[in-house]
Design an enzyme around this catalytic site. Structure first.
Site, short mmCIF file in Angstrom:
data_model
loop_
_atom_site.label_atom_id
_atom_site.label_comp_id
_atom_site.label_asym_id
_atom_site.label_seq_id
_atom_site.Cartn_x
_atom_site.Cartn_y
_atom_site.Cartn_z
CB CYS A 36 12.99 9.53 8.44
SG CYS A 36 13.93 8.30 6.84
CD GLU A 85 12.89 1.24 8.01
OE1 GLU A 85 12.99 1.77 6.93
OE2 GLU A 85 14.16 -0.05 7.90
CD GLU A 120 9.46 13.71 11.62
OE1 GLU A 120 7.94 13.53 11.92
OE2 GLU A 120 10.03 13.06 11.01
CE LYS A 130 -2.06 3.03 1.74
NZ LYS A 130 -2.17 4.02 1.42
P1 NAD Z 1 2.04 8.41 7.64
O1 NAD Z 1 2.41 7.78 8.62
O2 NAD Z 1 0.81 9.76 7.11
O3 NAD Z 1 1.68 7.22 6.42
C1 NAD Z 1 2.61 6.50 5.80
C2 NAD Z 1 1.92 5.81 5.47
O4 NAD Z 1 1.09 4.65 5.84
C3 NAD Z 1 0.56 5.86 4.13
O5 NAD Z 1 1.20 4.91 3.75
C4 NAD Z 1 -0.43 6.02 4.51
O6 NAD Z 1 -1.66 6.13 3.51
C5 NAD Z 1 -0.06 4.68 5.76
N1 NAD Z 1 -1.82 5.00 7.03
C6 NAD Z 1 -1.58 6.47 7.35
N2 NAD Z 1 -2.66 5.63 8.54
C7 NAD Z 1 -2.85 4.31 8.71
C8 NAD Z 1 -3.69 3.50 9.42
N3 NAD Z 1 -3.97 3.81 10.00
N4 NAD Z 1 -3.06 2.60 8.47
C9 NAD Z 1 -2.35 1.86 7.99
N5 NAD Z 1 -1.72 2.43 7.30
C10 NAD Z 1 -2.09 4.37 7.21
O7 NAD Z 1 3.46 9.04 6.63
P2 NAD Z 1 4.29 10.31 5.80
O8 NAD Z 1 3.43 11.46 6.67
O9 NAD Z 1 3.79 9.50 4.28
O10 NAD Z 1 5.15 9.87 6.05
C11 NAD Z 1 6.23 11.02 6.73
C12 NAD Z 1 6.45 10.05 7.57
O11 NAD Z 1 7.49 9.31 7.85
C13 NAD Z 1 7.77 11.68 8.77
O12 NAD Z 1 7.31 11.21 10.08
C14 NAD Z 1 8.75 10.77 8.32
O13 NAD Z 1 9.66 10.84 9.10
C15 NAD Z 1 8.21 9.12 8.40
N6 NAD Z 1 9.48 8.18 7.63
C16 NAD Z 1 10.52 7.57 7.95
C17 NAD Z 1 11.55 7.02 7.71
C18 NAD Z 1 12.48 5.72 8.28
O14 NAD Z 1 12.67 5.33 7.94
N7 NAD Z 1 12.07 5.92 9.88
C19 NAD Z 1 11.32 7.00 6.49
C20 NAD Z 1 11.01 7.89 5.72
C21 NAD Z 1 9.53 8.26 6.27
O1 6OD Z 2 19.45 3.82 3.26
C1 6OD Z 2 18.44 4.55 2.64
O2 6OD Z 2 18.28 3.59 1.42
C2 6OD Z 2 16.63 4.46 3.91
N1 6OD Z 2 16.49 2.90 4.40
C3 6OD Z 2 16.36 5.45 3.66
C4 6OD Z 2 15.51 6.01 4.46
C5 6OD Z 2 15.16 6.80 3.91
C6 6OD Z 2 13.75 8.14 5.01
O3 6OD Z 2 13.02 9.24 4.53
#
Ligand code: NAD
Ligand code: 6OD
Length: 491
Positions: free
Chosen positions: A292, A258, A395, A182
């Site tokens: 992130c 993550e 954040e 998804k």
């Molecule tokens: P989000 O949590 O809003 O959404 C992520 C995914 O989860 C989307 O596909 C969304 O549709 C789905 N989703 C949302 N609510 C849900 C629920 N209740 N049940 C199931 N699925 C659900 O995140 P975003 O806005 O897409 O991404 C930004 C966030 O992601 C930031 O907080 C960022 O730090 C984090 N992030 C973390 C990493 C990491 O590796 N730690 C990497 C990238 C992004």
């Molecule tokens: O190193 C990567 O490829 C990785 N997993 C990056 C994640 C970035 C988060 O936004």
């Protein structure tokens, strides 16, 4: 809503076929607000069908595909992404508005690389094996082999869409699982192209399934609560992680999370000044601060604080809020959406309310062209906030950072660790002993010294505290996406 004429449609991919749904939603360009695609939202019945297709694949051709053939399959997928490199770049740029150069340098190559890395690892992962002594002297062979978990639900975010989705799909499939993926509602496009690549690469029907939609009461929730999904791997916000944790509790599925970050950088006075400024600028502004791993808190040793703030501000002011296809240095795209821009702008207000000095930025640009309907914000730096301020604690996920001075190494470590998040940290110093020492004290999953976002895909990736559960990357991914079965054979 009916699809607009000429607008591309993004369909679900279930059991090897593209499937339309009754309900569609528009994906809007963050560059100018135009419709990029009409997306077919999967309802509960389509998610059921996707999970059933995945289960069927596990019982059928995919389940019978051995490790060597799976590795070859993964390599064909990587080849397929590379063969359609420009299509993937165009789709990623259309959905996110990010500069073409960034998608060409980072998103798409690393998306393909994920399949190659896990194809290689699949052939190099050893199994546990022990010889037991027994009283009769004949002994026993005790070994553990690993088998797939079954059907893995992959829930991906929008910031690095293909990269972060393949980062989970590749190891899941390498281990022999079938996946129901998804992608974010904001970034349906490269996931759909990936489905085409899967089909063209001869991946058995049902091994890779794609469902589009939102989170709550939509495809995301339907996947995470589905009783026939065996594990959930999720990247996204910490609050969403909590919601998913509650959703999976009744069925006790393994999870890999993550999540968000509030990542610090520590800049010591002995650092290579120009490298520290350039590296910090990259870590604050890359992908419009929507990684992130981005730095949002910068602690600078007092003797160089004023000079560092001025130099980073000059970098921020050199950033060009360009059209994605304009090849300019220091280009930065919009945020992902107007809704996300509203959130980031609310932090701009919060910073002022909490007494920040706005060093640069703090608003939205005016272009006098179609970009005024987009989701651009100015790169923004603050000083003078207390450590308790919202912009220091929460954040933001935008091109922003707060800078504060420190006097001692211990104080810098304490400030950096004073957060509920624990994803990444960066240390800038010429003293490598100090670099190691400070990096090892960071309460987070990844610590960089004199660099940022430089990581071999085989190394562990993940966060402490609110930033996640578990580690992925290399052998850590192979461990999560499979489970050991312990066999003991008396000889
Ligand atoms: P989000 O949590 O809003 O959404 C992520 C995914 O989860 C989307 O596909 C969304 O549709 C789905 N989703 C949302 N609510 C849900 C629920 N209740 N049940 C199931 N699925 C659900 O995140 P975003 O806005 O897409 O991404 C930004 C966030 O992601 C930031 O907080 C960022 O730090 C984090 N992030 C973390 C990493 C990491 O590796 N730690 C990497 C990238 C992004
Ligand atoms: O190193 C990567 O490829 C990785 N997993 C990056 C994640 C970035 C988060 O936004």
């Amino acid at each position: 809503m009916n699809p607009s004429a000429g607008v591309v449609e993004r369909r679900n991919f279930i059991g090897g076929c593209f499937v339309a749904s009754a309900r569609q939603f528009p994906k809007l360009s963050p560059v100018d607000g135009s419709i990029v695609a009409m997306v077919h939202e999967a309802d509960a019945a389509l998610v059921d069908a996707a999970v059933a297709a995945a289960r069927g694949a596990m019982r059928g051709a995919w389940g019978r595909t051995g490790a060597t053939a799976r590795a070859e399959c993964l390599r064909r997928i990587a080849d397929g992404i590379e063969a359609r490199f420009d299509d993937f770049v165009a789709a990623e740029v259309a959905d996110t508005g990010k500069p073409v150069a960034l998608a060409r340098r980072l998103d798409i190559p690393r998306g393909a690389a994920n399949f190659r890395v896990f194809a290689d690892l699949l052939r190099a992962t050893a199994q546990d094996s022990w010889f037991l002594e027994t009283a009769d002297g004949r002994g026993a062979l005790n070994y553990a082999f690993r088998k797939p978990l079954g059907v893995v639900g992959v829930i991906a975010p929008w910031n690095l869409p293909l990269l972060l989705l393949t980062w989970k799909v590749a190891p899941a499939m390498a281990c022999g699982n079938a996946v129901v993926v998804k992608p974010s509602e904001e970034t349906p496009s490269t996931a759909t192209l990936l489905a085409e690549v899967m089909r063209d690469a001869g991946v058995p029907d049902g091994a890779f399934n794609l469902v589009h939609g939102f989170g709550p009461q939509s495809a995301g929730e339907f996947v995470t609560t589905h009783p026939d999904v065996d594990a959930i791997t999720f990247t996204g916000e910490s609050a969403t992680g909590s919601a998913i944790l509650r959703a999976v509790a009744p069925t006790v599925k393994p999870v890999s999370f993550e999540l968000g970050g509030k990542n610090p950088a520590i800049v010591f006075a002995d650092a290579d000044f120009d490298a520290a400024v350039a590296g910090t600028a990259q870590s604050v502004f890359e992908n419009t601060g929507q990684v992130c791993l981005c730095t949002e808190r910068v602690y600078v040793e007092r003797p160089i604080f004023e000079r560092f703030v001025a130099a980073l501000a000059a970098r921020a002011q050199a950033v060009q809020l360009a059209w994605p296809h304009t090849d300019v240095p220091d280009a930065m795209g919009p945020l992902i959406s107007r809704a996300h821009r509203d959130k980031v702008l609310s932090y701009f207000d919060a910073a002022r309310e909490d007494g920040a000095t706005v060093v640069t930025g703090g608003g939205t640009p005016t272009f006098g062209d179609a970009r005024d309907a987009g989701a651009y914000v100015q790169p923004t730096l603050w000083t003078g906030l207390p450590e308790t301020a919202r912009c220091v604690r929460e954040e933001v996920f935008g091109p922003v950072a707060h800078l504060a001075p420190f006097d001692t190494e211990d104080e810098a470590v304490a400030l950096a660790n004073d957060t509920r998040y624990g994803l990444a940290a960066t240390v800038w110093t010429r003293d490598l002993s100090r670099g190691h020492r400070v990096a090892q004290q960071m309460e987070c999953g990844l610590a960089w010294v004199n660099c940022w976002f430089l990581r071999d895909l085989r190394t562990p990736f993940g966060g402490a505290k609110l930033s996640g559960i578990g580690r992925e990357g290399g052998a850590h991914s192979m461990a999560f996406y499979s489970e050991p079965v312990n066999v003991c054979v008396k000889l």
